[in-house]
Design a protein around this motif. Structure first.
Motif, short mmCIF file in Angstrom:
data_model
loop_
_atom_site.label_atom_id
_atom_site.label_comp_id
_atom_site.label_asym_id
_atom_site.label_seq_id
_atom_site.Cartn_x
_atom_site.Cartn_y
_atom_site.Cartn_z
N ALA A 1 14.67 12.95 -2.13
CA ALA A 1 14.16 13.98 -3.32
C ALA A 1 14.41 15.41 -3.02
N LEU B 1 4.13 10.21 -4.10
CA LEU B 1 5.35 10.48 -4.76
C LEU B 1 6.33 9.51 -5.37
N HIS B 2 6.00 8.11 -5.00
CA HIS B 2 6.73 7.10 -5.55
C HIS B 2 6.29 6.93 -7.07
N VAL C 1 10.15 9.51 0.56
CA VAL C 1 9.59 9.23 -0.50
C VAL C 1 8.99 7.86 -0.85
N PHE D 1 14.39 13.51 -7.96
CA PHE D 1 14.75 12.27 -7.51
C PHE D 1 15.87 11.60 -7.80
N ALA E 1 8.06 9.25 -9.06
CA ALA E 1 9.63 9.07 -9.04
C ALA E 1 9.89 7.90 -10.12
N THR F 1 3.26 19.20 -1.45
CA THR F 1 3.68 17.99 -0.86
C THR F 1 3.00 17.58 0.36
#
Ligand SMILES: Nc1nc2c(c(=O)[nH]1)N[C@H]1C(S)=C(S)[C@@H](COP(=O)(O)O)O[C@H]1N2
Ligand SMILES: [Mo]
Length: 424
Positions: free
Chosen positions: A355, A340-341, A376, A421, A344, A402
């Motif tokens: 998020a 996820l980062h 996140v 985000f 972002a 996710t």
């Protein structure tokens, strides 16, 4: 026992229920099991409610108690196994305690029908705490089991009801424990468990009569079961409940033994053969929504739309992570996807504060989920595209879902369409 006898010259509860094994010792043995088990249930339950991150706007939209949130923290980058264990224990132990609670209620039944119900203010308070205690435990058991069975026919949010019920119950429980622990200790000392386990039916005698306010019958009937027989029945029932449900979390062949688990026990074959709560068709996901035209939209400092091939070309990671449902089942699989980062950063948010994940699915309270900063940032948090080396199946959230380590199952959104985000 005939009706004449029931209604005749005020026989008093001690005469209505005449089992010779009912008495302070048996009640105390059952009570001591609950004295350990109930606090574990309460604490794992509070953890579960905290894990929903009720303080994040967007979670629990149907809840009225989310705003009563008293937690001093948000659930963040916790070890991935944590929720699996706390919730597995909450549901597994909760089910195993049902026979113990029923036996405990049976053992004190004369007390529940005392007439008049109270004579002094102190007795009135004790009766009120008993109402919270008995009403509370029955309410928690019924709503908990209905939730596991996917039966939401009650007209309130499970989150609210089970949470408020727990607080009322624990208030009654605390008063009851404070009042009864001395009696419990005394009663447990009055007989040795080891001796009791050696006493057969023929040698079973009632405990000494304690007077009209006690549990022991004035005129006990002949025993039909020994104390050890009654305890074996309760312990055996609890063991059977565990044996018939534990497989839903252990997985593999054990899953086939989880006969009490409400979900199907097989989901086809191959890498996608693991639990499905909500199928794609039940969620109203149409093939056109997930086909070649599907795009993942990520927003932040800028908005980017990505096709599935573009996501697959990004730096991907594979992690073995569990899905741990609030209903107690869990399953660990090897997920492959984009952290996820990384997404972002692509949206121009280098240090995300949180998020919102949205699904293609509509009309579901979990079609929109808020994630905390810690969730996140966790390097293992993925937008998964593949599982166990193959593409996600439609039922497991194709094109993308996710997988958040240590989050409750519902926060692992399937059929993701957009991620917003926040932060800088
Ligand atoms: N869009 C969407 N995502 C969802 C759900 C859902 O109903 N819709 N169910 C959640 C629940 S309750 C769990 S436990 C996990 C795993 O559910 P599954 O077994 O249906 O994959 O996915 C979560 N993600
Ligand atoms: Mo779930």
């Amino acid at each position: 026992m005939n009706l004449m006898r029931l209604t005749g010259a005020r026989p008093g509860p001690a005469r209505w229920w005449r089992s010779p094994i009912r008495g302070p010792w048996l009640t105390s043995v059952l009570g001591s099991v609950l004295l350990v088990g109930i606090p574990v249930e309460f604490i794992t339950g509070l953890i579960s409610f905290a894990a929903y991150n009720p303080r994040l706007a967007g979670n629990n939209p149907n809840s009225h108690v989310g705003s009563l949130d008293f937690y001093l923290f948000t659930w963040g980058g916790v070890p991935s196994w944590l929720y699996r264990w706390t919730q597995g224990i909450h549901v597994g132990l909760g089910l195993a305690l049902v026979p113990v609670v029923l036996a405990k209620l049976w053992s004190v039944i004369p007390k529940l029908f005392v007439l008049p119900p109270f004579k002094t203010i102190a007795q009135l308070l004790e009766r009120l705490s008993l109402a919270l205690l008995v009403g509370g435990i029955v309410f928690e058991m019924v709503t908990g089991i209905m939730d596991i069975d996917y039966d939401y026919s009650f007209k309130f949010s499970f989150y609210d009801g089970h949470f408020l019920g727990a607080w009322m119950f624990i208030a009654g429980f605390s008063v009851h424990v404070a009042l009864k622990v001395p009696t419990m200790v005394r009663s447990l000392r009055s007989r040795r468990l080891r001796d009791e386990l050696r006493t057969p039916l023929a040698a079973t005698r009632s405990e000494p009569y304690e007077g009209p306010d006690g549990l022991v019958a004035v005129e006990p009937s002949a025993p039909t079961v020994s104390r050890r027989g009654a305890l074996a029945l309760v312990a055996g029932s609890s063991a059977a409940v565990i044996a018939l449900t534990a497989g839903q979390s252990i997985g593999g062949v054990a899953r086939k033994a989880a006969l009490l688990a409400p979900r199907g026990r097989s989901y086809g074959s191959g890498p996608n053969d693991f639990q499905v709560n909500k199928t794609a068709s039940a969620a109203g996901i149409r093939a056109v929504d997930t086909g070649a035209d599907w795009r993942l939209t990520v927003t932040g400092a800028r908005t980017v739309a990505l096709a599935r091939d573009e996501l697959l070309a990004m730096p991907m990671a594979t992690h073995s992570l569990p899905i741990a449902c609030v209903e107690g089942w869990s399953t660990e699989q090897a997920w492959t996807g984009v952290p996820l980062h990384v997404l972002a950063a692509l949206a121009g948010v280098e240090s995300p504060q949180g998020a919102i994940v949205e699904s293609i699915q509509r009309n579901s309270p979990y079609a929109r989920v808020a994630l905390s900063a810690g969730q996140v940032h966790t390097p293992q948090a993925l937008l998964a595209l593949r599982v166990n080396g193959v593409d996600l199946s439609a039922d497991h959230g194709y094109p993308a879902r996710t997988i958040i380590p240590g989050a409750p199952g519902v926060h692992n959104t399937k059929w993701v369409r957009q991620i917003d985000f926040f932060g800088r």
